[in-house]
Design a protein around this motif. Structure first.
Motif, PDB file in Angstrom:
ATOM      1  N   VAL A 236       0.837  -1.198   0.000  1.00 51.36           N
ATOM      2  CA  VAL A 236       0.000   0.000   0.000  1.00 51.36           C
ATOM      3  C   VAL A 236       0.873   1.250   0.000  1.00 51.36           C
ATOM      4  CG1 VAL A 236      -1.583   1.370   1.422  1.00 51.36           C
ATOM      5  CG2 VAL A 236      -2.061  -1.016   0.981  1.00 51.36           C
ATOM      6  N   ARG A 237       1.948   1.221   0.735  1.00 45.70           N
ATOM      7  CA  ARG A 237       2.861   2.367   0.762  1.00 45.70           C
ATOM      8  C   ARG A 237       3.421   2.645  -0.636  1.00 45.70           C
ATOM      9  NH1 ARG A 237       3.038  -0.032   5.793  1.00 45.70           N
ATOM     10  NH2 ARG A 237       3.320   1.393   7.572  1.00 45.70           N
ATOM     11  N   TRP A 238       3.878   1.584  -1.321  1.00 47.27           N
ATOM     12  CA  TRP A 238       4.399   1.782  -2.673  1.00 47.27           C
ATOM     13  C   TRP A 238       3.312   2.282  -3.624  1.00 47.27           C
ATOM     14  CZ3 TRP A 238       8.912   3.031  -3.799  1.00 47.27           C
ATOM     15  CH2 TRP A 238      10.019   2.498  -3.157  1.00 47.27           C
ATOM     16  N   LYS A 239       2.109   1.752  -3.483  1.00 44.61           N
ATOM     17  CA  LYS A 239       1.009   2.224  -4.334  1.00 44.61           C
ATOM     18  C   LYS A 239       0.777   3.718  -4.129  1.00 44.61           C
ATOM     19  CE  LYS A 239      -3.848   1.694  -5.323  1.00 44.61           C
ATOM     20  NZ  LYS A 239      -5.109   1.745  -4.643  1.00 44.61           N
ATOM     21  N   GLU A 240       0.785   4.153  -2.886  1.00 42.71           N
ATOM     22  CA  GLU A 240       0.578   5.579  -2.588  1.00 42.71           C
ATOM     23  C   GLU A 240       1.717   6.440  -3.127  1.00 42.71           C
ATOM     24  OE1 GLU A 240      -2.138   7.052  -1.340  1.00 42.71           O
ATOM     25  OE2 GLU A 240      -3.066   5.080  -1.432  1.00 42.71           O
ATOM     26  N   ILE A 241       2.941   5.999  -2.945  1.00 39.32           N
ATOM     27  CA  ILE A 241       4.089   6.761  -3.451  1.00 39.32           C
ATOM     28  C   ILE A 241       4.007   6.884  -4.972  1.00 39.32           C
ATOM     29  CG2 ILE A 241       6.600   6.685  -3.798  1.00 39.32           C
ATOM     30  CD1 ILE A 241       6.729   5.439  -0.913  1.00 39.32           C
ATOM     31  N   LYS A 242       3.758   5.777  -5.644  1.00 38.63           N
ATOM     32  CA  LYS A 242       3.689   5.787  -7.099  1.00 38.63           C
ATOM     33  C   LYS A 242       2.531   6.658  -7.599  1.00 38.63           C
ATOM     34  CE  LYS A 242       4.910   1.483  -8.873  1.00 38.63           C
ATOM     35  NZ  LYS A 242       4.713   0.012  -8.961  1.00 38.63           N
ATOM     36  N   THR A 243       1.388   6.555  -6.942  1.00 39.74           N
ATOM     37  CA  THR A 243       0.222   7.359  -7.337  1.00 39.74           C
ATOM     38  C   THR A 243       0.490   8.840  -7.133  1.00 39.74           C
ATOM     39  OG1 THR A 243      -1.287   5.544  -6.838  1.00 39.74           O
ATOM     40  CG2 THR A 243      -2.233   7.771  -6.879  1.00 39.74           C
ATOM     41  N   ARG A 244       1.003   9.207  -5.984  1.00 40.40           N
ATOM     42  CA  ARG A 244       1.289  10.627  -5.708  1.00 40.40           C
ATOM     43  C   ARG A 244       2.318  11.194  -6.678  1.00 40.40           C
ATOM     44  NH1 ARG A 244       0.393   9.024   0.090  1.00 40.40           N
ATOM     45  NH2 ARG A 244      -1.399  10.303   0.669  1.00 40.40           N
ATOM     46  N   PHE A 245       3.360  10.436  -6.935  1.00 44.72           N
ATOM     47  CA  PHE A 245       4.385  10.892  -7.867  1.00 44.72           C
ATOM     48  C   PHE A 245       3.777  11.103  -9.255  1.00 44.72           C
ATOM     49  CE2 PHE A 245       7.570   9.978 -11.115  1.00 44.72           C
ATOM     50  CZ  PHE A 245       8.541  10.914 -10.796  1.00 44.72           C
ATOM     51  N   THR A 246       3.027  10.139  -9.728  1.00 47.16           N
ATOM     52  CA  THR A 246       2.430  10.224 -11.060  1.00 47.16           C
ATOM     53  C   THR A 246       1.513  11.438 -11.175  1.00 47.16           C
ATOM     54  OG1 THR A 246       2.581   7.828 -11.317  1.00 47.16           O
ATOM     55  CG2 THR A 246       1.011   8.988 -12.748  1.00 47.16           C
ATOM     56  N   LYS A 247       0.671  11.639 -10.180  1.00 44.90           N
ATOM     57  CA  LYS A 247      -0.229  12.802 -10.204  1.00 44.90           C
ATOM     58  C   LYS A 247       0.555  14.104 -10.160  1.00 44.90           C
ATOM     59  CE  LYS A 247      -4.320  10.583  -8.334  1.00 44.90           C
ATOM     60  NZ  LYS A 247      -5.241  10.463  -7.200  1.00 44.90           N
ATOM     61  N   SER A 248       1.630  14.132  -9.392  1.00 38.05           N
ATOM     62  CA  SER A 248       2.426  15.347  -9.252  1.00 38.05           C
ATOM     63  C   SER A 248       3.106  15.748 -10.560  1.00 38.05           C
ATOM     64  CB  SER A 248       3.472  15.153  -8.151  1.00 38.05           C
ATOM     65  OG  SER A 248       4.310  16.264  -8.071  1.00 38.05           O
ATOM     66  N   VAL A 249       3.685  14.774 -11.242  1.00 37.10           N
ATOM     67  CA  VAL A 249       4.411  15.108 -12.470  1.00 37.10           C
ATOM     68  C   VAL A 249       3.485  15.208 -13.668  1.00 37.10           C
ATOM     69  CG1 VAL A 249       6.581  14.129 -11.632  1.00 37.10           C
ATOM     70  CG2 VAL A 249       5.077  12.724 -13.024  1.00 37.10           C
ATOM     71  N   GLY A 250       2.264  14.686 -13.540  1.00 34.24           N
ATOM     72  CA  GLY A 250       1.273  14.838 -14.601  1.00 34.24           C
ATOM     73  C   GLY A 250       1.652  14.190 -15.905  1.00 34.24           C
ATOM     74  N   ARG A 251       2.393  13.104 -15.823  1.00 35.48           N
ATOM     75  CA  ARG A 251       2.802  12.424 -17.044  1.00 35.48           C
ATOM     76  C   ARG A 251       2.044  11.136 -17.209  1.00 35.48           C
ATOM     77  NH1 ARG A 251       9.326  13.085 -17.287  1.00 35.48           N
ATOM     78  NH2 ARG A 251       9.303  15.342 -17.397  1.00 35.48           N
ATOM     79  N   VAL A 252       1.850  10.790 -18.464  1.00 31.64           N
ATOM     80  CA  VAL A 252       1.251   9.509 -18.798  1.00 31.64           C
ATOM     81  C   VAL A 252       2.177   8.854 -19.805  1.00 31.64           C
ATOM     82  CG1 VAL A 252      -0.716   8.353 -19.848  1.00 31.64           C
ATOM     83  CG2 VAL A 252      -1.088  10.331 -18.373  1.00 31.64           C
ATOM     84  N   GLY A 253       2.552   7.618 -19.539  1.00 29.58           N
ATOM     85  CA  GLY A 253       3.408   6.883 -20.450  1.00 29.58           C
ATOM     86  C   GLY A 253       2.586   6.060 -21.411  1.00 29.58           C
ATOM     87  N   PRO A 254       3.262   5.341 -22.286  1.00 31.52           N
ATOM     88  CA  PRO A 254       2.548   4.442 -23.181  1.00 31.52           C
ATOM     89  C   PRO A 254       1.757   3.420 -22.358  1.00 31.52           C
ATOM     90  CG  PRO A 254       4.898   4.532 -23.713  1.00 31.52           C
ATOM     91  CD  PRO A 254       4.690   5.288 -22.453  1.00 31.52           C
ATOM     92  N   ARG A 255       0.514   3.157 -22.758  1.00 29.32           N
ATOM     93  CA  ARG A 255      -0.329   2.279 -21.952  1.00 29.32           C
ATOM     94  C   ARG A 255      -0.864   1.125 -22.783  1.00 29.32           C
ATOM     95  NH1 ARG A 255      -4.706   5.533 -18.884  1.00 29.32           N
ATOM     96  NH2 ARG A 255      -5.305   6.106 -20.981  1.00 29.32           N
ATOM     97  N   SER A 256      -0.744  -0.047 -22.228  1.00 28.47           N
ATOM     98  CA  SER A 256      -1.330  -1.229 -22.850  1.00 28.47           C
ATOM     99  C   SER A 256      -2.833  -1.220 -22.576  1.00 28.47           C
ATOM    100  CB  SER A 256      -0.696  -2.490 -22.259  1.00 28.47           C
ATOM    101  OG  SER A 256      -1.012  -2.575 -20.873  1.00 28.47           O
TER     102      SER A 256
END
Length: 174
Positions: free
Chosen positions: A75-95
């Motif tokens: 859960v901690r890693w999920k939160e870190i990854k989610t917060r980081f992604t929202k902060s940088v506002g980037r979306v990578g290639p998605r399957s």
């Protein structure tokens, strides 16, 4: 499809490797302040001790110790990854599966974890974190890499500054 079950050991020390989906990216070092903030907020909500951490351009390694009575590092890693992604506002290639799950495509879906067995294993994984930028050719000595907890350890007197000049063969337990 196999289902990976992570061990649930309360108060464990665990070594992690977490990577971006794009292994050529430099996002983690380019956005290191956003990563630090994501970790800070998550750690405040769900405490854990950071024993070592190194951030490289597209992946990172960490050793955490969880509080007594707590085994939930996922859960901690999920939160870190989610917060980081929202902060940088980037979306990578998605399957298609990432789109279906609402994932932004920034991170590899899973992370690698290893539960520390003993003090020798703990020390080996700390050294691995600190030595990783040298292994990847970014610097010649661990102390030269700015995104490493080795600086904190040297400042606190827990690691000799000279350690940064030793050779490390990369083998655990040596």
């Amino acid at each position: 499809m196999s289902r990976y079950l992570r061990p649930r050991v309360v108060g464990a020390s665990v070594f992690f490797t977490v990577a971006l989906a794009d292994r050529r990216a430099r996002t983690l070092v380019e956005q290191v302040d956003a990563l630090r903030e994501a970790v800070r907020v998550t750690k405040a909500e769900r405490p854990f001790r950071i024993d070592a951490w190194v951030v490289l351009p597209e992946h990172m390694h960490a050793v955490w110790t969880l509080p007594e009575g707590d085994a939930d590092y996922s859960v901690r890693w999920k939160e870190i990854k989610t917060r980081f992604t929202k902060s940088v506002g980037r979306v990578g290639p998605r399957s298609a599966s990432k789109i279906a799950r609402g994932e932004a495509g920034v991170w590899q879906r899973r992370f690698w974890d290893h539960h520390i067995r003993d003090e020798r294993d703990f020390a080996a994984h700390l050294r691995y974190c600190w030595w990783n930028p040298v292994k990847h050719g970014f610097v010649e000595r661990p102390v030269e890499w700015p995104y490493s907890s080795i600086h904190r350890e040297i400042r606190l007197g827990q690691v000799e500054p000279e350690w940064a000049g030793i050779t490390f063969d990369g083998a655990f337990g040596e």
